[in-house]
Structures are given as C-alpha cells and as structure tokens.
Design a protein around this motif. Sequence first.
Motif, PDB file in Angstrom:
ATOM      1  N   VAL A 185       0.830  -1.204   0.000  1.00 30.66           N
ATOM      2  CA  VAL A 185       0.000   0.000   0.000  1.00 30.66           C
ATOM      3  C   VAL A 185       0.868   1.259   0.000  1.00 30.66           C
ATOM      4  O   VAL A 185       0.632   2.203  -0.774  1.00 30.66           O
ATOM      5  N   LEU A 186       1.886   1.271   0.858  1.00 27.81           N
ATOM      6  CA  LEU A 186       2.741   2.456   0.937  1.00 27.81           C
ATOM      7  C   LEU A 186       3.610   2.609  -0.312  1.00 27.81           C
ATOM      8  O   LEU A 186       3.937   3.722  -0.704  1.00 27.81           O
ATOM      9  N   SER A 187       3.985   1.501  -0.939  1.00 24.01           N
ATOM     10  CA  SER A 187       4.701   1.601  -2.218  1.00 24.01           C
ATOM     11  C   SER A 187       3.806   2.216  -3.287  1.00 24.01           C
ATOM     12  O   SER A 187       4.258   3.032  -4.103  1.00 24.01           O
ATOM     13  N   ALA A 188       2.524   1.825  -3.269  1.00 23.37           N
ATOM     14  CA  ALA A 188       1.579   2.415  -4.227  1.00 23.37           C
ATOM     15  C   ALA A 188       1.438   3.918  -3.990  1.00 23.37           C
ATOM     16  O   ALA A 188       1.355   4.707  -4.940  1.00 23.37           O
ATOM     17  N   VAL A 189       1.426   4.321  -2.708  1.00 30.54           N
ATOM     18  CA  VAL A 189       1.383   5.757  -2.378  1.00 30.54           C
ATOM     19  C   VAL A 189       2.612   6.466  -2.948  1.00 30.54           C
ATOM     20  O   VAL A 189       2.515   7.554  -3.531  1.00 30.54           O
ATOM     21  N   GLY A 190       3.786   5.845  -2.782  1.00 29.16           N
ATOM     22  CA  GLY A 190       5.024   6.445  -3.302  1.00 29.16           C
ATOM     23  C   GLY A 190       5.025   6.552  -4.816  1.00 29.16           C
ATOM     24  O   GLY A 190       5.473   7.559  -5.381  1.00 29.16           O
ATOM     25  N   ILE A 191       4.526   5.516  -5.486  1.00 31.88           N
ATOM     26  CA  ILE A 191       4.480   5.544  -6.954  1.00 31.88           C
ATOM     27  C   ILE A 191       3.503   6.621  -7.438  1.00 31.88           C
ATOM     28  O   ILE A 191       3.746   7.299  -8.450  1.00 31.88           O
ATOM     29  N   TYR A 192       2.412   6.793  -6.711  1.00 32.33           N
ATOM     30  CA  TYR A 192       1.476   7.874  -7.073  1.00 32.33           C
ATOM     31  C   TYR A 192       2.159   9.233  -6.925  1.00 32.33           C
ATOM     32  O   TYR A 192       1.993  10.121  -7.779  1.00 32.33           O
ATOM     33  N   GLY A 193       2.932   9.398  -5.851  1.00 31.43           N
ATOM     34  CA  GLY A 193       3.685  10.632  -5.683  1.00 31.43           C
ATOM     35  C   GLY A 193       4.683  10.843  -6.811  1.00 31.43           C
ATOM     36  O   GLY A 193       4.849  11.971  -7.302  1.00 31.43           O
ATOM     37  N   MET A 194       5.323   9.759  -7.238  1.00 33.48           N
ATOM     38  CA  MET A 194       6.276   9.855  -8.341  1.00 33.48           C
ATOM     39  C   MET A 194       5.568  10.268  -9.632  1.00 33.48           C
ATOM     40  O   MET A 194       6.107  11.044 -10.430  1.00 33.48           O
ATOM     41  N   SER A 195       4.342   9.768  -9.829  1.00 32.26           N
ATOM     42  CA  SER A 195       3.594  10.155 -11.035  1.00 32.26           C
ATOM     43  C   SER A 195       3.268  11.650 -11.026  1.00 32.26           C
ATOM     44  O   SER A 195       3.253  12.300 -12.076  1.00 32.26           O
ATOM     45  N   LEU A 196       3.010  12.213  -9.834  1.00 26.79           N
ATOM     46  CA  LEU A 196       2.760  13.651  -9.742  1.00 26.79           C
ATOM     47  C   LEU A 196       4.016  14.447 -10.100  1.00 26.79           C
ATOM     48  O   LEU A 196       3.936  15.500 -10.755  1.00 26.79           O
ATOM     49  N   LEU A 197       5.163  13.949  -9.665  1.00 26.32           N
ATOM     50  CA  LEU A 197       6.415  14.612 -10.036  1.00 26.32           C
ATOM     51  C   LEU A 197       6.630  14.555 -11.554  1.00 26.32           C
ATOM     52  O   LEU A 197       7.142  15.508 -12.147  1.00 26.32           O
ATOM     53  N   TYR A 198       6.236  13.442 -12.156  1.00 27.31           N
ATOM     54  CA  TYR A 198       6.373  13.331 -13.608  1.00 27.31           C
ATOM     55  C   TYR A 198       5.434  14.306 -14.322  1.00 27.31           C
ATOM     56  O   TYR A 198       5.811  14.950 -15.312  1.00 27.31           O
ATOM     57  N   LEU A 199       4.211  14.435 -13.802  1.00 27.79           N
ATOM     58  CA  LEU A 199       3.276  15.402 -14.397  1.00 27.79           C
ATOM     59  C   LEU A 199       3.804  16.824 -14.264  1.00 27.79           C
ATOM     60  O   LEU A 199       3.609  17.665 -15.143  1.00 27.79           O
ATOM     61  N   TRP A 200       4.475  17.089 -13.145  1.00 27.65           N
ATOM     62  CA  TRP A 200       5.007  18.437 -12.912  1.00 27.65           C
ATOM     63  C   TRP A 200       6.213  18.735 -13.783  1.00 27.65           C
ATOM     64  O   TRP A 200       6.317  19.811 -14.371  1.00 27.65           O
ATOM     65  N   ASN A 201       7.121  17.745 -13.909  1.00 26.16           N
ATOM     66  CA  ASN A 201       8.401  18.019 -14.568  1.00 26.16           C
ATOM     67  C   ASN A 201       8.518  17.403 -15.957  1.00 26.16           C
ATOM     68  O   ASN A 201       9.281  17.891 -16.782  1.00 26.16           O
ATOM     69  N   GLY A 202       7.774  16.318 -16.202  1.00 25.10           N
ATOM     70  CA  GLY A 202       7.892  15.640 -17.490  1.00 25.10           C
ATOM     71  C   GLY A 202       9.107  14.761 -17.603  1.00 25.10           C
ATOM     72  O   GLY A 202       9.401  14.217 -18.680  1.00 25.10           O
ATOM     73  N   ASN A 203       9.835  14.582 -16.514  1.00 25.70           N
ATOM     74  CA  ASN A 203      11.073  13.788 -16.521  1.00 25.70           C
ATOM     75  C   ASN A 203      11.352  13.369 -15.079  1.00 25.70           C
ATOM     76  O   ASN A 203      11.184  14.158 -14.154  1.00 25.70           O
ATOM     77  N   LEU A 204      11.806  12.129 -14.892  1.00 25.21           N
ATOM     78  CA  LEU A 204      12.092  11.640 -13.543  1.00 25.21           C
ATOM     79  C   LEU A 204      13.581  11.531 -13.261  1.00 25.21           C
ATOM     80  O   LEU A 204      13.983  10.958 -12.246  1.00 25.21           O
TER      81      LEU A 204
ATOM     82  N   LEU B   3      15.116  16.951 -12.219  1.00 25.99           N
ATOM     83  CA  LEU B   3      14.162  17.338 -11.179  1.00 25.99           C
ATOM     84  C   LEU B   3      14.760  18.392 -10.255  1.00 25.99           C
ATOM     85  O   LEU B   3      14.092  19.355  -9.868  1.00 25.99           O
ATOM     86  N   ALA B   4      16.043  18.225  -9.911  1.00 31.13           N
ATOM     87  CA  ALA B   4      16.706  19.187  -9.029  1.00 31.13           C
ATOM     88  C   ALA B   4      16.784  20.568  -9.678  1.00 31.13           C
ATOM     89  O   ALA B   4      16.561  21.597  -9.023  1.00 31.13           O
ATOM     90  N   ALA B   5      17.086  20.595 -10.980  1.00 32.95           N
ATOM     91  CA  ALA B   5      17.161  21.877 -11.683  1.00 32.95           C
ATOM     92  C   ALA B   5      15.795  22.562 -11.725  1.00 32.95           C
ATOM     93  O   ALA B   5      15.677  23.776 -11.516  1.00 32.95           O
ATOM     94  N   SER B   6      14.744  21.784 -11.982  1.00 34.78           N
ATOM     95  CA  SER B   6      13.395  22.354 -12.011  1.00 34.78           C
ATOM     96  C   SER B   6      12.978  22.835 -10.634  1.00 34.78           C
ATOM     97  O   SER B   6      12.317  23.869 -10.487  1.00 34.78           O
ATOM     98  N   TRP B   7      13.344  22.072  -9.603  1.00 34.65           N
ATOM     99  CA  TRP B   7      13.008  22.466  -8.238  1.00 34.65           C
ATOM    100  C   TRP B   7      13.696  23.782  -7.880  1.00 34.65           C
ATOM    101  O   TRP B   7      13.092  24.673  -7.274  1.00 34.65           O
ATOM    102  N   ASP B   8      14.956  23.900  -8.250  1.00 35.95           N
ATOM    103  CA  ASP B   8      15.722  25.113  -7.946  1.00 35.95           C
ATOM    104  C   ASP B   8      15.165  26.322  -8.694  1.00 35.95           C
ATOM    105  O   ASP B   8      15.248  27.452  -8.214  1.00 35.95           O
ATOM    106  N   ALA B   9      14.567  26.067  -9.860  1.00 33.00           N
ATOM    107  CA  ALA B   9      14.053  27.177 -10.679  1.00 33.00           C
ATOM    108  C   ALA B   9      12.667  27.635 -10.243  1.00 33.00           C
ATOM    109  O   ALA B   9      12.195  28.687 -10.704  1.00 33.00           O
TER     110      ALA B   9
END
Length: 565
Positions: free
Chosen positions: A218-237, A242-248
């Motif tokens: 269950v918690l792995s599924a939660v983590g993967i869902y979080g990772m999918s949100l990061l992908y939607l935000w950045n378009g790259n994992l 991700l660090a460059a986008s976060w800094d910007a």
Amino acid sequence: MSSIFTDIDAETAVLILPELIMLAGVLTMILIPNLGDATMRIPLTTTRVPILFGGTRFATTSNPKMPNQIALATFGLALASAFLFLGDEGDVGNTLHVDAFSRIFTMIFTAALLLVSVATTHRLPARPKVTPPIESDSSARADMKVNALIDNRRQVDFHILLVTTGLGMSLMAMATNLFMLFVCLELASLSSYILVAFHKELDVGGEAGTKYFIVGSVLSAVGIYGMSLLYLWNGNLDMADLAASWDAMETMDPFAAIGVGLMLVAFGFKVGAAPFHLAVPDAYAGASSPVAGLLATASKAMGFVALMRLLLIVTMPVAGGAFWLIVLSIVAVVTMTWGNLAALTSDNPKRMLAYSSVAHAGYMLAALAAIGSGLADSDGTALLIIAVVFHLVVLVLFKLGPFLVLSMLETEGRSHQLECLHGLARRDPAVAASMFVFMLSLAGVPPFSGFLSKLLMINGIVNVSAGTGSLSSTSVMSWTQGVDPIFWLAVAIVLNSALSLVYYLRIGLVMFSEAPESERKLKRTGSLRLAIVGCALLTLLFGIGPMSESLLGIVSAAVDSFMGS
C-alpha cells in the motif's frame, strides 16, 4: 532492467562487477542443482548425447548444502569487488551512476547478506543424511526426516531470494532516475516480503509476512502515485533534471510538494519511521532472526539511500530551509521516542530490537532534518551526511550481531522470550560477552562504534545550530530561547539514548545474573560463533583507534562523491 546488462564493455563490466557477480550467483543456483546425466538421442540414429539437464542428478551438484555455499561465495566476492573498485566512477546507461557513495552502500548490503548467509547455515541447515537419536520413537524419527527433506528442498529458494534482494539493493543505490530507483527498491522489497514469511514452523511467520506485504504494498503504491505527480510536474524523472526544475521554482508547485510528500511516506516505511512503522515489529518477531537482522540493517540502509537521493538531491535545501523541515523534525523526535518507549515494555527480544531499530531511524532522520534547516554550509552538510552513512556502516556489526546471537538460540527452538537469554553467560561466555558489547554500542556507550556514530550526529547538529543563539553574560536562558529549534534535535538524541540504556542493560542483566533454564552448552555452530565474536571485536575497533579513522576516511570520500554529484 535487462538492458542494463546488454552491450557491456570491459570498463562497464568493472563498474558493475558486484552486480554481475550477484546475477551470476542467481543463475548458478538455478542451473547447477539441476545438472544430471540425462541424454538425448540424435534423430534417425542410435547415438545418445548428454544434455546435462534432467535425469539422475550428480552427487556433487545435488548436495543440499550447495546453494548456501554459492550464496556465501557470491556475497564474499561481491563485497571484495566493491571494496577493491571503491574509487571507480562512471555512468551505466542513462539511469545508473557508480561512485564511491553507491559502492559503500553495496558493501553494507553485501556484508549484511554475507552474515545472514552464515547464520542461515545453522538456522536453515542442509542435511544430506539424517540420523535421528536412537532413543527417539519411530514417529519422532519420521518427523525429523520429513523436516530435513523440507529444509533441503527450501535451500535454493531461500538463497535465490537473498541474492535477488542484494541485487535490487545494489542497483537501487546507483539509480539516478526515480523510476529506476523504485523498480530496484521493489525488487528488493518483494524478495524481503517472502523472506519474512519463509519459515513456517510458527504461525506468526505467515501472519508477519502477510502484514508486512500488505502495508509495504500500500505504501509503495502511495510512493508511486507521488512519483507520477512529479512526472506530471516536470515531465522527466531524472534526479538532476528534477533538481534543476526544483531550484528554478519561484513558488512551490502543489504537484511537486504533494509528490515529494507521498514519496516520503513510502520511504518512511522502508526506514521504519513512525507512524509508518506499525508492521515492522510484527515482521521482526515473525521472521527468522537472520532475516530480521537483514531488515534492521541492509533494508534500513536502502531506505536511507532513497531518502537522501530525494531530499538532498531533488529538493536541495536552501537558506530558508526545506519545505519538509518541520515535518521531518517532528517525525524524527516521535520516531526515536516512540521506539524507545515501546522497547521498554517488550519481553520479546526480537520485538525489542525492532523498536530499537525504529529509534535508530529517528536519530538519523534528525541529522537529515538538520541539513534541511538551511543553516549548514557545505562542511556542516558533509559532516552530517558522514555521520548518517557511518552509522549505517557500523550498524551492520552491532545491530545484526544480536540477531546472530538469537539465531543460535533459534537452533534450539527459542528466542521469542526474554527468558531464553537468562544465564547465557554460563552457557556460552564468549557469545554473552559479544551480546553485551552489542547492547552497549546500541545504547551509545563509549568506546564502541555506536558511541562514535551518535557523537558524530550530535556534533553535526550542534555545529549547525548552536551558533544561532545569543549567549548573554548573565543568563543561559536567553541563549536557549534564541537558539534555532534544530538544536533540540541533538538534545532529543541524548535523552533518548539515555532512556534506551534501561532495556539494553536489562538484556545484560538477565544474561549475567539470572539462572539459565538449562545448563546445557549452546550448539556447536563454529562459523556463526566466529561471526558473532568478529562483529563484537569490530564494534570495538571501529569505535577507537586507527581503524575508526580509516573507516571515517572511506566514508568521507564516499560523501564527497555524493556531494559532488
């Protein structure tokens, strides 16, 4: 993942030699036990040629001890190769990066798995010939033969799972892409779920494995869902991207913040942080002692690698402090306090050590929170990371050591009650003395390595935060009111370490002062006893003198490579 191992040149092969050795170990354990004298007739002829697979197995390859021997050789060679090529650095494809930081964690994983394999030699013994005692009745003799047959048939399965766990952990430590990191993390986790429930002598094994699997999934599924949100935000994992986008980012993007938060929940379970630790005590208590020791050391180190990649690379703490600072600080204090208080009330040694493991996760989370405060310069950050990594390295010795001792007791069908440790000093003084060394090191008593690792964490936190207060000549109170709240994380570690002394010394008390239930000596388990005593000696040597300085130098070089990336 299969593409990682294709088109490998010599230079790349050296970079991933430990992983190739573990992959070869898995294939060897699959192939060799199936070698036999089977033959195949060439069509339209009477000539038969050997095909090696099938038929009557050869005497050498059918030895039930062979899987354990292959596992010992695999982890020994992987550990040696990781150490020999510790300074090598390079990329493997687009998702893996080998450096001293990833290699020191490979050494942690393989060293822990090597000790688990040694303990398994006696905890899950392979017995080619079974000779029950003459005085036993026919029913008991039949049961012994059936149990031996079952143990022999489980050898390959168990050791393949061990090597698969090591392969997943080692690849995860090298991952530079969140998707790759999660795939490797789950490869190791799925194997560990099965290992927890592997021993079915007691009903608690299956129950513990089921709980651990459900909560972990269950918690792995939660983590993967979080990772999918990061992908939607950045378009790259990719972590660097991700660090460059976060800094910007000028303002916090909800997708990014929620995505990181959900991934922290998943990684919090992997390290045993409260309140995500609820399945951990049951898993430790239900699993065999060697497997519980693996969860307390290698699995915990795997979780902290993932945490450091996410928090210290992707979200990069800034001068104002990371957005996860307050949450992580609270979780750290709750985790260490909850773990120690729960351990105080436990009469099951494995459950007690499970809660102790939760408390140690809290200590390391406090160090990571201090980095997130934004108060640390590069030297302060390096000092705190060195403290965490050093603690994870020496934890293999004084955390896995007690589980090795309990493995010896499990060969007698004991270890689930504190009474099993009563009078251990009379039954085996060397093992009892080693156990006491482990307890003192876990409590942070000098001169053992557990003291040095806690001292490094406390010193790092104080270094970062103590200078923020304004100490007047008339009152210390003004300084305590002005100091940054991060300082109190160091105080929490000190107070919780003092609290933990109660249950650690309790184990020492019953070993040396209580009368044993039986005066009979412990079983002769030469390799396991040697591993226990060796861990105790290294626990001392890595706490004082030149060996501790050498190990700190290795860890410091590994942290430099991490910060450079």
